[in-house]
Scaffold this motif. Sequence first.
Motif, short mmCIF file in Angstrom:
data_model
loop_
_atom_site.label_atom_id
_atom_site.label_comp_id
_atom_site.label_asym_id
_atom_site.label_seq_id
_atom_site.Cartn_x
_atom_site.Cartn_y
_atom_site.Cartn_z
N LYS A 123 0.83 -1.21 0.00
CA LYS A 123 0.00 0.00 0.00
C LYS A 123 0.86 1.27 0.00
CE LYS A 123 -4.00 -2.12 0.84
NZ LYS A 123 -5.31 -1.93 0.36
N ILE A 124 2.08 1.17 0.55
CA ILE A 124 2.97 2.33 0.65
C ILE A 124 3.54 2.71 -0.71
CG2 ILE A 124 5.17 3.14 1.60
CD1 ILE A 124 4.54 1.35 4.07
N ILE A 125 3.90 1.70 -1.49
CA ILE A 125 4.56 1.98 -2.76
C ILE A 125 3.52 2.20 -3.86
CG2 ILE A 125 4.88 -0.47 -3.29
CD1 ILE A 125 7.58 0.37 -4.55
N LYS A 126 3.59 3.37 -4.50
CA LYS A 126 2.65 3.71 -5.57
C LYS A 126 3.13 3.21 -6.93
CE LYS A 126 2.41 8.23 -4.97
NZ LYS A 126 1.97 9.64 -4.93
N ASP A 127 4.44 3.09 -7.10
CA ASP A 127 5.00 2.69 -8.38
C ASP A 127 6.16 1.73 -8.13
OD1 ASP A 127 6.13 2.43 -10.89
OD2 ASP A 127 6.62 4.57 -11.11
N ILE A 128 5.88 0.44 -8.27
CA ILE A 128 6.90 -0.56 -7.96
C ILE A 128 8.13 -0.44 -8.85
CG2 ILE A 128 6.03 -2.43 -9.43
CD1 ILE A 128 6.56 -4.24 -6.87
N SER A 129 7.95 0.10 -10.06
CA SER A 129 9.09 0.24 -10.96
C SER A 129 10.03 1.37 -10.52
CB SER A 129 8.62 0.50 -12.39
OG SER A 129 8.03 1.77 -12.50
N ALA A 130 9.60 2.19 -9.56
CA ALA A 130 10.43 3.30 -9.09
C ALA A 130 11.39 2.89 -7.96
CB ALA A 130 9.54 4.44 -8.60
N ARG A 131 11.27 1.64 -7.49
CA ARG A 131 12.17 1.19 -6.41
C ARG A 131 13.62 1.32 -6.86
NH1 ARG A 131 10.82 -4.76 -5.22
NH2 ARG A 131 10.97 -4.74 -7.47
N ARG A 132 14.48 1.66 -5.91
CA ARG A 132 15.91 1.78 -6.16
C ARG A 132 16.64 0.89 -5.17
NH1 ARG A 132 13.86 3.45 -10.00
NH2 ARG A 132 13.88 5.56 -10.80
#
Length: 170
Positions: free
Chosen positions: A113-122
Amino acid sequence: MKAPFSVGGAISRASALQDIRGLIDSHVSETTKSTGFFKLWLSDMAQLSELFCTILDTSYIGFWLGSRRGCRRYHTDNVPFRMLVTYAGSGTEWLPKHAIDMCAFKRGEPNEKIIKDISARRFLNPWDVAVLRGGPDGLLHRTPDDALDVPSIFMRLDHPEFLAKVQARS
């Protein structure tokens, strides 16, 4: 990395190399200690400890080195600043501001729920050095899933305030 370990204590800017060697000596095999790599690794940890003391303008810092990590949920650290380095294993996962649902985070919601865009993870790479600001405006980060149940070698350097709090609770 074969046997779990965790060591920590105060590291002085003036004697960082000796302090770190004293803390980790009993956790490292004699064979490993005789390698050039070990000397390089000790030197790296000592130089980073000295640098962090300089950044914080302090004579000592808190040092922790271990093989197990367990920060599953995205969080900010409850310290003014923290330095992290993963020497072996997967590096710390972090989120840029635009990828975070801060309301979900503040409500205690799960990572999904916290992450809006999983592809933005670093992800930090092994041997990358990160200095993170803590507190309410700090960087949201966590241990990546693939590092939760496998050994790694992870160093955490803390502001002296945090070390004092830990020692007061002991």
